[in-house]
Design a protein around this motif. Sequence first.
Motif, mmCIF file in Angstrom:
data_model
loop_
_atom_site.group_PDB
_atom_site.id
_atom_site.type_symbol
_atom_site.label_atom_id
_atom_site.label_comp_id
_atom_site.label_asym_id
_atom_site.label_seq_id
_atom_site.Cartn_x
_atom_site.Cartn_y
_atom_site.Cartn_z
ATOM 1 N N LEU A 126 0.880 -1.163 0.000
ATOM 2 C CA LEU A 126 0.000 0.000 0.000
ATOM 3 C C LEU A 126 0.920 1.216 0.000
ATOM 4 O O LEU A 126 1.690 1.422 0.932
ATOM 5 C CB LEU A 126 -0.890 0.020 1.246
ATOM 6 N N LEU A 127 0.835 1.999 -1.075
ATOM 7 C CA LEU A 127 1.821 3.052 -1.286
ATOM 8 C C LEU A 127 1.116 4.395 -1.455
ATOM 9 O O LEU A 127 0.061 4.474 -2.082
ATOM 10 C CB LEU A 127 2.623 2.710 -2.554
ATOM 11 N N LYS B 201 13.686 -13.509 0.822
ATOM 12 C CA LYS B 201 14.115 -14.906 0.816
ATOM 13 C C LYS B 201 13.197 -15.725 1.727
ATOM 14 O O LYS B 201 12.762 -16.825 1.385
ATOM 15 C CB LYS B 201 15.567 -14.984 1.315
ATOM 16 N N MET B 202 12.891 -15.142 2.907
ATOM 17 C CA MET B 202 12.020 -15.813 3.855
ATOM 18 C C MET B 202 10.638 -16.030 3.245
ATOM 19 O O MET B 202 10.044 -17.098 3.337
ATOM 20 C CB MET B 202 11.902 -14.926 5.102
ATOM 21 N N GLN B 203 10.142 -14.973 2.592
ATOM 22 C CA GLN B 203 8.808 -15.026 1.996
ATOM 23 C C GLN B 203 8.751 -16.071 0.886
ATOM 24 O O GLN B 203 7.721 -16.733 0.710
ATOM 25 C CB GLN B 203 8.419 -13.631 1.479
ATOM 26 N N ALA B 204 9.846 -16.251 0.142
ATOM 27 C CA ALA B 204 9.855 -17.256 -0.923
ATOM 28 C C ALA B 204 9.591 -18.635 -0.330
ATOM 29 O O ALA B 204 8.966 -19.488 -0.957
ATOM 30 C CB ALA B 204 11.209 -17.233 -1.642
ATOM 31 N N ALA B 205 10.040 -18.849 0.913
ATOM 32 C CA ALA B 205 9.816 -20.141 1.557
ATOM 33 C C ALA B 205 8.463 -20.189 2.268
ATOM 34 O O ALA B 205 7.788 -21.217 2.270
ATOM 35 C CB ALA B 205 10.933 -20.419 2.555
ATOM 36 N N LEU B 206 8.051 -19.053 2.878
ATOM 37 C CA LEU B 206 6.865 -19.080 3.749
ATOM 38 C C LEU B 206 5.558 -18.849 2.994
ATOM 39 O O LEU B 206 4.510 -19.321 3.401
ATOM 40 C CB LEU B 206 7.001 -18.019 4.849
ATOM 41 N N LYS B 207 5.625 -18.064 1.905
ATOM 42 C CA LYS B 207 4.441 -17.802 1.087
ATOM 43 C C LYS B 207 3.270 -17.258 1.900
ATOM 44 O O LYS B 207 2.152 -17.745 1.817
ATOM 45 C CB LYS B 207 3.993 -19.073 0.359
ATOM 46 N N LYS B 208 3.539 -16.236 2.720
ATOM 47 C CA LYS B 208 2.471 -15.580 3.461
ATOM 48 C C LYS B 208 1.734 -14.626 2.520
ATOM 49 O O LYS B 208 2.299 -14.172 1.516
ATOM 50 C CB LYS B 208 3.049 -14.761 4.615
ATOM 51 N N THR B 209 0.502 -14.329 2.876
ATOM 52 C CA THR B 209 -0.221 -13.275 2.172
ATOM 53 C C THR B 209 0.034 -11.990 2.953
ATOM 54 O O THR B 209 -0.277 -11.920 4.132
ATOM 55 C CB THR B 209 -1.718 -13.591 2.124
ATOM 56 N N ILE B 210 0.640 -11.008 2.293
ATOM 57 C CA ILE B 210 1.164 -9.868 3.039
ATOM 58 C C ILE B 210 0.607 -8.542 2.538
ATOM 59 O O ILE B 210 0.571 -8.274 1.339
ATOM 60 C CB ILE B 210 2.709 -9.841 2.948
ATOM 61 N N MET B 211 0.170 -7.715 3.483
ATOM 62 C CA MET B 211 -0.187 -6.337 3.172
ATOM 63 C C MET B 211 0.865 -5.473 3.847
ATOM 64 O O MET B 211 1.126 -5.626 5.036
ATOM 65 C CB MET B 211 -1.577 -6.021 3.704
ATOM 66 N N PHE B 212 1.472 -4.592 3.086
ATOM 67 C CA PHE B 212 2.710 -3.938 3.503
ATOM 68 C C PHE B 212 2.575 -2.453 3.179
ATOM 69 O O PHE B 212 2.443 -2.084 2.017
ATOM 70 C CB PHE B 212 3.836 -4.595 2.702
ATOM 71 N N VAL B 213 2.588 -1.603 4.183
ATOM 72 C CA VAL B 213 2.475 -0.164 3.950
ATOM 73 C C VAL B 213 3.860 0.431 3.742
ATOM 74 O O VAL B 213 4.793 0.120 4.478
ATOM 75 C CB VAL B 213 1.788 0.529 5.144
ATOM 76 N N GLY C 240 7.187 -5.633 -3.766
ATOM 77 C CA GLY C 240 5.788 -5.933 -4.050
ATOM 78 C C GLY C 240 5.565 -6.880 -5.219
ATOM 79 O O GLY C 240 6.244 -6.778 -6.237
ATOM 80 N N ASP C 241 4.585 -7.786 -5.059
ATOM 81 C CA ASP C 241 4.053 -8.488 -6.220
ATOM 82 C C ASP C 241 3.029 -7.589 -6.884
ATOM 83 O O ASP C 241 2.817 -7.634 -8.081
ATOM 84 C CB ASP C 241 3.388 -9.805 -5.801
ATOM 85 N N ARG C 242 2.359 -6.796 -6.039
ATOM 86 C CA ARG C 242 1.411 -5.811 -6.512
ATOM 87 C C ARG C 242 1.579 -4.544 -5.701
ATOM 88 O O ARG C 242 1.972 -4.602 -4.543
ATOM 89 C CB ARG C 242 -0.031 -6.287 -6.295
ATOM 90 N N ILE C 243 1.226 -3.423 -6.335
ATOM 91 C CA ILE C 243 1.294 -2.152 -5.628
ATOM 92 C C ILE C 243 -0.068 -1.479 -5.719
ATOM 93 O O ILE C 243 -0.669 -1.430 -6.793
ATOM 94 C CB ILE C 243 2.372 -1.227 -6.243
ATOM 95 N N ALA C 244 -0.556 -1.002 -4.566
ATOM 96 C CA ALA C 244 -1.812 -0.253 -4.541
ATOM 97 C C ALA C 244 -1.456 1.185 -4.211
ATOM 98 O O ALA C 244 -0.893 1.461 -3.157
ATOM 99 C CB ALA C 244 -2.750 -0.829 -3.484
ATOM 100 N N ILE C 245 -1.750 2.105 -5.120
ATOM 101 C CA ILE C 245 -1.406 3.503 -4.880
ATOM 102 C C ILE C 245 -2.626 4.263 -4.365
ATOM 103 O O ILE C 245 -3.700 4.234 -4.973
ATOM 104 C CB ILE C 245 -0.825 4.149 -6.148
#
Lengths: 370, 221
Positions: free
Chosen positions: A34-35, A182-194, A205-210
Amino acid sequence: MIRLERVTKLFASATIPAVDQVSMEVPEGEICILLGPSGCGKTTTLKMVNRLIEPTSGDIFIGDKNTADYNPVELRRTLGYVIQQIGLFPNKTIEDNICIVPDILGWDRKKSRARAAELLELVALDPGVFLKRYPKELSGGQQQRIGVLRAIAADPPVLLMDEPFGAIDPINRAVIQDEFLKMQAALKKTIMFVSHDIDEAVKMGDRIAIFRDGRLIQYDTPDDILAHPADSFVSDFVGSDRTLKRLQLLKVSDAMMHDPPVVHADDTLKTAATLMEEHGHTAVVVVGPRGRVRGYVDLATARENRGKISEHSEALPTTIRSRENLRTAVSTMFRYDTTWLACTDDDGLYKGYVTLRGITRLLAEAYRDG
Amino acid sequence: MEIFHYIIANWPLIIQRTGEHVEIVGVAVGLAILTGVPIGIAITRSKRAADAILYVASIVITIPSIALFGMMIPVLSLIGHGIGYLPAVIAVLLYSQLPIIRNTYTAITNVDPALREAARGMGLTHLQRLREVELPLAVPVILAGVRVAVVMNIGVTAIAAYIGAGGLGAFISRGISQTDPRQLVTGALAVSVLAVVADLALLGLQHLLTSPGLRQTKAAA
């Protein structure tokens, strides 16, 4: 999966909504950034997911369950939460900080402590050294790593991160970002990141929300945001050098010419000249018996001389690994004053070459499509 | 020299009165912790309640002890305890409220909001936040309040000898009425030593109950 449906927040003291009719979906296992500038509603949106802020209207789903149907405390225990100020509990050891959610969930102590040690290994901190330390004994970067571990200790499928790396110096930030990816590549969490940092967004980001003024302006992959900004606000926000930023999203292998012609040290220069003329190249790479890059011969040399290639080949100033990003490739070209680079795999075997022209073509493709 | 002899000769009496003194202060401050800490926590929920409670506690502490004892005599006489142990305990209990409530309230409200947000965001209930984070962080400050209460009330209890509560004040009051410097000095000395010893003991306790993660490092100090 996190799904927002027409989510709106109107604070009691305000006349315009902080978040206005936002609908979006973060697919399973992806990082959504979230940007936007401060006050754009991105943090409010994040906090509505774990109900630290209650939405005025609209629905938020985790998986297919509406968050409104949860008890807020129960809901938060299933969502990892990381904040910029970290908020490690100074009265607790690192071990007890990491285990806070497992502890309140009533996990077996042995199991949770073993998990804490395991998690520390994941971020390359020695459990023997760090488990019994207190937060004040750690550097800011180490504390933030613990903050992330604490959020994933009870293995929640969803992580909410509020500018998690914002307070860390740029060098450490890059390291932690890489570690986290690297951690996420193994854990595959669904992440919302501000975040308010476009470079971080593009990198993570795999996706960016502006967001702007509480509204979701554009929700796309980083490359689409950079190549096709929805409006002048987005293009201003991502910066006039946005095409250069796309370079770090693309891999050398994306722009690389595969199955290139090669010559061997004991071939004749005539063979080399013919091969180059056939392909329209001005240079050809010389490889060793197993396919390692040995050097190159250019067309003029091959035409003007006779004999074996080994007597006339020159060393390449440098090579690049095909999994590096194009930003590194271009930077390397500038550094060595060259317009092409030989690409190798991790074992140093020659895989192809990349040219400046090839890179500019690749970048331009996105604009032709649009 | 005379005083020294007096102390040796009356050692058992000194010990007995020290015991009485410690009992009054101990029971009263103990009760004050049991009431003051929950009140201090409760008023963090409302700024208005906090202002009101702290104002009342501040007024109570300004009442001179001798006046407080005087006021309690007619009231407590109704249940037959106008003088003696009970009014002494009540006075100390009242005087202890301000330092304990105020320190509890200040310590809890000063907890870094980031810690509170992290704790909330991870799904800790209000009570869990209190138990896991806020109270452990507040302990050193609350104990500092207890120390103030104890030292101050060792002095107040000395005056309670005038209403027949016993304790080390009895040496002082008799020393004055009998113009006997030996008793007077013995009492004054004993009260002072008790205050210093109690303060140091509580300082040790404070250190013991403070998480190592919160202790000041030498570099920081």
